[in-house]
Motif scaffolding. Structure first.
Motif, PDB file in Angstrom:
ATOM      1  N   TRP A   1       0.805  -1.223   0.000  1.00 56.66           N
ATOM      2  CA  TRP A   1       0.000   0.000   0.000  1.00 56.66           C
ATOM      3  C   TRP A   1       0.834   1.268   0.000  1.00 56.66           C
ATOM      4  N   SER A   2       2.159   1.137   0.172  1.00 57.01           N
ATOM      5  CA  SER A   2       3.013   2.317   0.067  1.00 57.01           C
ATOM      6  C   SER A   2       4.390   1.884  -0.404  1.00 57.01           C
ATOM      7  N   GLY A   3       5.133   2.812  -0.925  1.00 58.78           N
ATOM      8  CA  GLY A   3       6.487   2.507  -1.379  1.00 58.78           C
ATOM      9  C   GLY A   3       6.501   1.833  -2.744  1.00 58.78           C
ATOM     10  N   LEU A   4       7.546   1.096  -2.980  1.00 58.31           N
ATOM     11  CA  LEU A   4       7.773   0.437  -4.263  1.00 58.31           C
ATOM     12  C   LEU A   4       6.687  -0.595  -4.551  1.00 58.31           C
ATOM     13  N   ARG A   5       6.054  -0.479  -5.724  1.00 57.41           N
ATOM     14  CA  ARG A   5       5.023  -1.438  -6.127  1.00 57.41           C
ATOM     15  C   ARG A   5       5.415  -2.203  -7.381  1.00 57.41           C
ATOM     16  N   THR A   6       6.356  -1.676  -8.160  1.00 56.26           N
ATOM     17  CA  THR A   6       6.787  -2.337  -9.391  1.00 56.26           C
ATOM     18  C   THR A   6       8.196  -2.865  -9.197  1.00 56.26           C
ATOM     19  N   TYR A   7       8.380  -4.134  -9.512  1.00 50.07           N
ATOM     20  CA  TYR A   7       9.645  -4.826  -9.295  1.00 50.07           C
ATOM     21  C   TYR A   7      10.138  -5.431 -10.598  1.00 50.07           C
ATOM     22  N   ASP A   8      11.434  -5.421 -10.795  1.00 52.95           N
ATOM     23  CA  ASP A   8      12.063  -6.045 -11.954  1.00 52.95           C
ATOM     24  C   ASP A   8      12.644  -7.386 -11.492  1.00 52.95           C
ATOM     25  N   LEU A   9      12.059  -8.478 -11.956  1.00 55.09           N
ATOM     26  CA  LEU A   9      12.496  -9.809 -11.532  1.00 55.09           C
ATOM     27  C   LEU A   9      13.907 -10.147 -11.998  1.00 55.09           C
ATOM     28  N   ASP A  10      14.421  -9.416 -12.959  1.00 54.36           N
ATOM     29  CA  ASP A  10      15.773  -9.658 -13.442  1.00 54.36           C
ATOM     30  C   ASP A  10      16.829  -8.960 -12.575  1.00 54.36           C
ATOM     31  N   ARG A  11      16.395  -8.221 -11.579  1.00 56.88           N
ATOM     32  CA  ARG A  11      17.303  -7.577 -10.624  1.00 56.88           C
ATOM     33  C   ARG A  11      17.152  -8.298  -9.284  1.00 56.88           C
ATOM     34  N   PRO A  12      18.178  -9.014  -8.847  1.00 54.84           N
ATOM     35  CA  PRO A  12      18.065  -9.871  -7.656  1.00 54.84           C
ATOM     36  C   PRO A  12      17.509  -9.193  -6.405  1.00 54.84           C
ATOM     37  N   ARG A  13      17.922  -7.989  -6.112  1.00 54.55           N
ATOM     38  CA  ARG A  13      17.411  -7.311  -4.912  1.00 54.55           C
ATOM     39  C   ARG A  13      15.927  -7.001  -5.031  1.00 54.55           C
ATOM     40  N   GLN A  14      15.504  -6.565  -6.200  1.00 57.04           N
ATOM     41  CA  GLN A  14      14.084  -6.283  -6.397  1.00 57.04           C
ATOM     42  C   GLN A  14      13.263  -7.570  -6.363  1.00 57.04           C
ATOM     43  N   ARG A  15      13.796  -8.624  -6.956  1.00 54.31           N
ATOM     44  CA  ARG A  15      13.103  -9.916  -6.931  1.00 54.31           C
ATOM     45  C   ARG A  15      12.927 -10.388  -5.480  1.00 54.31           C
ATOM     46  N   MET A  16      13.985 -10.275  -4.687  1.00 47.89           N
ATOM     47  CA  MET A  16      13.919 -10.670  -3.281  1.00 47.89           C
ATOM     48  C   MET A  16      12.878  -9.825  -2.543  1.00 47.89           C
ATOM     49  N   GLY A  17      12.850  -8.526  -2.830  1.00 46.72           N
ATOM     50  CA  GLY A  17      11.864  -7.647  -2.197  1.00 46.72           C
ATOM     51  C   GLY A  17      10.444  -8.037  -2.544  1.00 46.72           C
ATOM     52  N   LEU A  18      10.195  -8.343  -3.795  1.00 48.97           N
ATOM     53  CA  LEU A  18       8.861  -8.767  -4.218  1.00 48.97           C
ATOM     54  C   LEU A  18       8.466 -10.057  -3.488  1.00 48.97           C
ATOM     55  N   TYR A  19       9.354 -11.035  -3.452  1.00 52.13           N
ATOM     56  CA  TYR A  19       9.033 -12.303  -2.815  1.00 52.13           C
ATOM     57  C   TYR A  19       8.769 -12.116  -1.323  1.00 52.13           C
ATOM     58  N   ARG A  20       9.588 -11.360  -0.658  1.00 48.36           N
ATOM     59  CA  ARG A  20       9.378 -11.118   0.778  1.00 48.36           C
ATOM     60  C   ARG A  20       8.029 -10.446   1.020  1.00 48.36           C
ATOM     61  N   THR A  21       7.678  -9.485   0.197  1.00 50.49           N
ATOM     62  CA  THR A  21       6.419  -8.768   0.351  1.00 50.49           C
ATOM     63  C   THR A  21       5.229  -9.681   0.106  1.00 50.49           C
ATOM     64  N   VAL A  22       5.275 -10.454  -0.969  1.00 51.62           N
ATOM     65  CA  VAL A  22       4.154 -11.343  -1.283  1.00 51.62           C
ATOM     66  C   VAL A  22       4.009 -12.436  -0.219  1.00 51.62           C
ATOM     67  N   LEU A  23       5.117 -12.989   0.253  1.00 53.09           N
ATOM     68  CA  LEU A  23       5.038 -14.010   1.299  1.00 53.09           C
ATOM     69  C   LEU A  23       4.398 -13.451   2.569  1.00 53.09           C
ATOM     70  N   ALA A  24       4.705 -12.223   2.911  1.00 53.25           N
ATOM     71  CA  ALA A  24       4.198 -11.627   4.144  1.00 53.25           C
ATOM     72  C   ALA A  24       2.789 -11.084   4.012  1.00 53.25           C
ATOM     73  N   GLU A  25       2.449 -10.522   2.857  1.00 53.60           N
ATOM     74  CA  GLU A  25       1.189  -9.785   2.730  1.00 53.60           C
ATOM     75  C   GLU A  25       0.181 -10.388   1.762  1.00 53.60           C
ATOM     76  N   GLY A  26       0.625 -11.278   0.888  1.00 52.70           N
ATOM     77  CA  GLY A  26      -0.263 -11.811  -0.135  1.00 52.70           C
ATOM     78  C   GLY A  26      -1.194 -12.887   0.374  1.00 52.70           C
ATOM     79  N   GLN A  27      -2.326 -12.997  -0.292  1.00 52.38           N
ATOM     80  CA  GLN A  27      -3.256 -14.091  -0.048  1.00 52.38           C
ATOM     81  C   GLN A  27      -2.873 -15.255  -0.970  1.00 52.38           C
ATOM     82  N   ARG A  28      -3.529 -16.397  -0.834  1.00 49.31           N
ATOM     83  CA  ARG A  28      -3.173 -17.588  -1.616  1.00 49.31           C
ATOM     84  C   ARG A  28      -3.165 -17.287  -3.121  1.00 49.31           C
ATOM     85  N   ALA A  29      -4.168 -16.615  -3.630  1.00 49.58           N
ATOM     86  CA  ALA A  29      -4.220 -16.317  -5.070  1.00 49.58           C
ATOM     87  C   ALA A  29      -3.049 -15.428  -5.489  1.00 49.58           C
ATOM     88  N   ASP A  30      -2.654 -14.493  -4.640  1.00 51.49           N
ATOM     89  CA  ASP A  30      -1.505 -13.628  -4.938  1.00 51.49           C
ATOM     90  C   ASP A  30      -0.224 -14.454  -4.980  1.00 51.49           C
TER      91      ASP A  30
END
Length: 121
Positions: A48-77
């Protein structure tokens, strides 16, 4: 652990968090069919705030996306945004960067994650 209170038994915070994350898990790691490359924009209900678009080809951004989805995402996400191959490849490092409750829920349900971490050590 269950605690007694004047209102009866109350589950511990750890139990509540474990159930929260366990209830979001996919049926199998093969259900993680998210993209392996490119840019991904997460919806507002996940971030809901901060970075919302991630580049999966950039390891740090990919890690950030995965950490966020694991913590905040629902099963479908989780099944939509995460990819089995990328999760397995990142797990040895990522497991040290996520909450204990998320890590335990995933490793209990999918022992291959813990094996992946052990093999990388």
């Amino acid at each position: 652990m269950v605690q007694e209170s004047s209102f009866g038994t109350t589950p511990s915070v750890a139990d509540v968090l474990h159930e929260r994350y366990a209830g979001r898990l996919p049926g199998a790691l093969e259900d993680l069919t998210g993209p392996e490359h490119g840019r991904v924009e997460l919806p507002l209900h996940i971030v809901w705030s901060g970075l919302r678009t991630y580049d999966l080809d950039r390891p740090r951004q990919r890690m950030g996306l995965y950490r966020t989805v694991l913590a905040e995402g629902q099963r479908a996400d989780i099944t939509h945004f995460l990819n089995r191959s990328l999760l397995l490849a990142q797990w040895p490092l990522m497991r040290t960067m996520i909450s204990r409750h998320v890590r335990e829920a995933w490793e209990t349900a999918f022992p291959e994650l813990e094996h992946q971490a052990s093999a990388a050590a």
